[in-house]
Structure formats: structure tokens, C-alpha cells
Design a protein around this motif. Structure first.
Motif, PDB file in Angstrom:
ATOM      1  N   CYS A  74     -11.590  34.247  42.290  1.00 61.22           N
ATOM      2  CA  CYS A  74     -11.653  32.809  41.990  1.00 61.22           C
ATOM      3  C   CYS A  74     -12.791  32.504  41.013  1.00 61.22           C
ATOM      4  O   CYS A  74     -12.626  31.697  40.097  1.00 61.22           O
ATOM      5  CB  CYS A  74     -11.814  31.997  43.269  1.00 61.22           C
ATOM      6  SG  CYS A  74     -10.312  31.902  44.255  1.00 61.22           S
ATOM      7  N   ALA A  75     -13.926  33.159  41.184  1.00 59.88           N
ATOM      8  CA  ALA A  75     -15.053  32.937  40.279  1.00 59.88           C
ATOM      9  C   ALA A  75     -14.727  33.432  38.873  1.00 59.88           C
ATOM     10  O   ALA A  75     -15.065  32.776  37.879  1.00 59.88           O
ATOM     11  CB  ALA A  75     -16.308  33.633  40.812  1.00 59.88           C
ATOM     12  N   SER A  76     -14.043  34.565  38.782  1.00 59.20           N
ATOM     13  CA  SER A  76     -13.663  35.102  37.471  1.00 59.20           C
ATOM     14  C   SER A  76     -12.675  34.169  36.780  1.00 59.20           C
ATOM     15  O   SER A  76     -12.805  33.883  35.581  1.00 59.20           O
ATOM     16  CB  SER A  76     -13.026  36.483  37.616  1.00 59.20           C
ATOM     17  OG  SER A  76     -13.949  37.381  38.164  1.00 59.20           O
TER      18      SER A  76
ATOM     19  N   MET B 246     -13.331  32.079  33.250  1.00 58.65           N
ATOM     20  CA  MET B 246     -12.458  32.126  32.077  1.00 58.65           C
ATOM     21  C   MET B 246     -11.888  30.750  31.755  1.00 58.65           C
ATOM     22  O   MET B 246     -11.743  30.377  30.585  1.00 58.65           O
ATOM     23  CB  MET B 246     -11.326  33.132  32.288  1.00 58.65           C
ATOM     24  CG  MET B 246     -11.769  34.567  32.163  1.00 58.65           C
ATOM     25  SD  MET B 246     -12.643  34.946  30.622  1.00 58.65           S
ATOM     26  CE  MET B 246     -11.416  34.583  29.399  1.00 58.65           C
ATOM     27  N   PHE B 247     -11.586  29.976  32.771  1.00 60.13           N
ATOM     28  CA  PHE B 247     -11.078  28.614  32.586  1.00 60.13           C
ATOM     29  C   PHE B 247     -12.121  27.773  31.854  1.00 60.13           C
ATOM     30  O   PHE B 247     -11.822  27.097  30.870  1.00 60.13           O
ATOM     31  CB  PHE B 247     -10.736  28.011  33.952  1.00 60.13           C
ATOM     32  CG  PHE B 247     -10.115  26.656  33.896  1.00 60.13           C
ATOM     33  CD1 PHE B 247      -8.775  26.503  33.601  1.00 60.13           C
ATOM     34  CD2 PHE B 247     -10.872  25.523  34.149  1.00 60.13           C
ATOM     35  CE1 PHE B 247      -8.192  25.254  33.558  1.00 60.13           C
ATOM     36  CE2 PHE B 247     -10.304  24.266  34.113  1.00 60.13           C
ATOM     37  CZ  PHE B 247      -8.958  24.132  33.814  1.00 60.13           C
TER      38      PHE B 247
ATOM     39  N   GLY C   7     -12.245  25.703  23.232  1.00 59.73           N
ATOM     40  CA  GLY C   7     -11.157  24.901  22.677  1.00 59.73           C
ATOM     41  C   GLY C   7      -9.817  25.616  22.668  1.00 59.73           C
ATOM     42  O   GLY C   7      -8.909  25.233  21.936  1.00 59.73           O
ATOM     43  N   THR C   8      -9.666  26.658  23.490  1.00 60.38           N
ATOM     44  CA  THR C   8      -8.414  27.414  23.526  1.00 60.38           C
ATOM     45  C   THR C   8      -7.626  27.199  24.821  1.00 60.38           C
ATOM     46  O   THR C   8      -6.660  27.900  25.072  1.00 60.38           O
ATOM     47  CB  THR C   8      -8.691  28.921  23.350  1.00 60.38           C
ATOM     48  OG1 THR C   8      -9.565  29.358  24.405  1.00 60.38           O
ATOM     49  CG2 THR C   8      -9.330  29.215  22.011  1.00 60.38           C
ATOM     50  N   LEU C   9      -8.040  26.217  25.602  1.00 57.09           N
ATOM     51  CA  LEU C   9      -7.382  25.951  26.886  1.00 57.09           C
ATOM     52  C   LEU C   9      -6.033  25.283  26.640  1.00 57.09           C
ATOM     53  O   LEU C   9      -5.944  24.279  25.942  1.00 57.09           O
ATOM     54  CB  LEU C   9      -8.280  25.054  27.736  1.00 57.09           C
ATOM     55  CG  LEU C   9      -7.942  24.873  29.200  1.00 57.09           C
ATOM     56  CD1 LEU C   9      -7.915  26.215  29.915  1.00 57.09           C
ATOM     57  CD2 LEU C   9      -8.977  23.974  29.856  1.00 57.09           C
TER      58      LEU C   9
END
Length: 75
Positions: free
Chosen positions: A26-28, A32-33, A40-42
Motif C-alpha cells: 500500500c505504501a509503494s 507511485m500515485f 503530471g502523468t496521473l
């Protein structure tokens, strides 16, 4: 809540591998999120996957806990 509660079994106080690796995952994913958000790639797909996995995991744990508590009362 103590930080150790994230990785230990509450009944025994010993290291819980399932809690440890679930929290690392979950932390990883959160890292990354956030990184993709800052870069700006979400994308919408990433939002859906992240919320589905992290939110689904949390909902599943809660559901399992309620089922376990309900089963304990039946005995």
C-alpha cells in the motif's frame, strides 16, 4: 495507535508478515500515485486502479473482521 501496530499481530505482539507486506504494498502504491500526480502523468485509469486496490483491500479487511466477529459470537 503505535507505529508497531501496522506490522504486528495484536494478540501476540509478534511480527505479522501479512500485515508487513500488505502495508509495504500500500505504501509503494501510494508513493507511485503521489509521484505520478506531482509529475503530471496521473491518468484516470491509474486513479481507478489505485482506489480499487487500496480501497478494496481496506473494505475486504473490514468485511473479514466483521465476519470473524460474527462467527465468534455464534460459538
Amino acid at each position: 495507535m503505535h507505529l508497531a501496530d501496522l506490522i504486528t499481530n495484536p494478540a501476540t505482539g509478534r511480527l505479522s508478515h501479512s500485515k508487513l507486506w500488505a502495508n509495504i504494498a500500500c505504501a509503494s502504491a501510494t508513493g507511485m500515485f503521489v509521484y505520478q500526480g506531482v509529475a503530471g502523468t496521473l491518468t484516470a485509469e491509474t486513479w481507478l486502479i489505485y482506489l480499487g486496490v487500496v480501497g478494496g483491500y481496506s473494505a475486504a479487511r473490514s468485511w473479514i473482521a466483521t465476519r470473524r466477529d460474527k462467527g465468534a459470537g455464534d460459538a
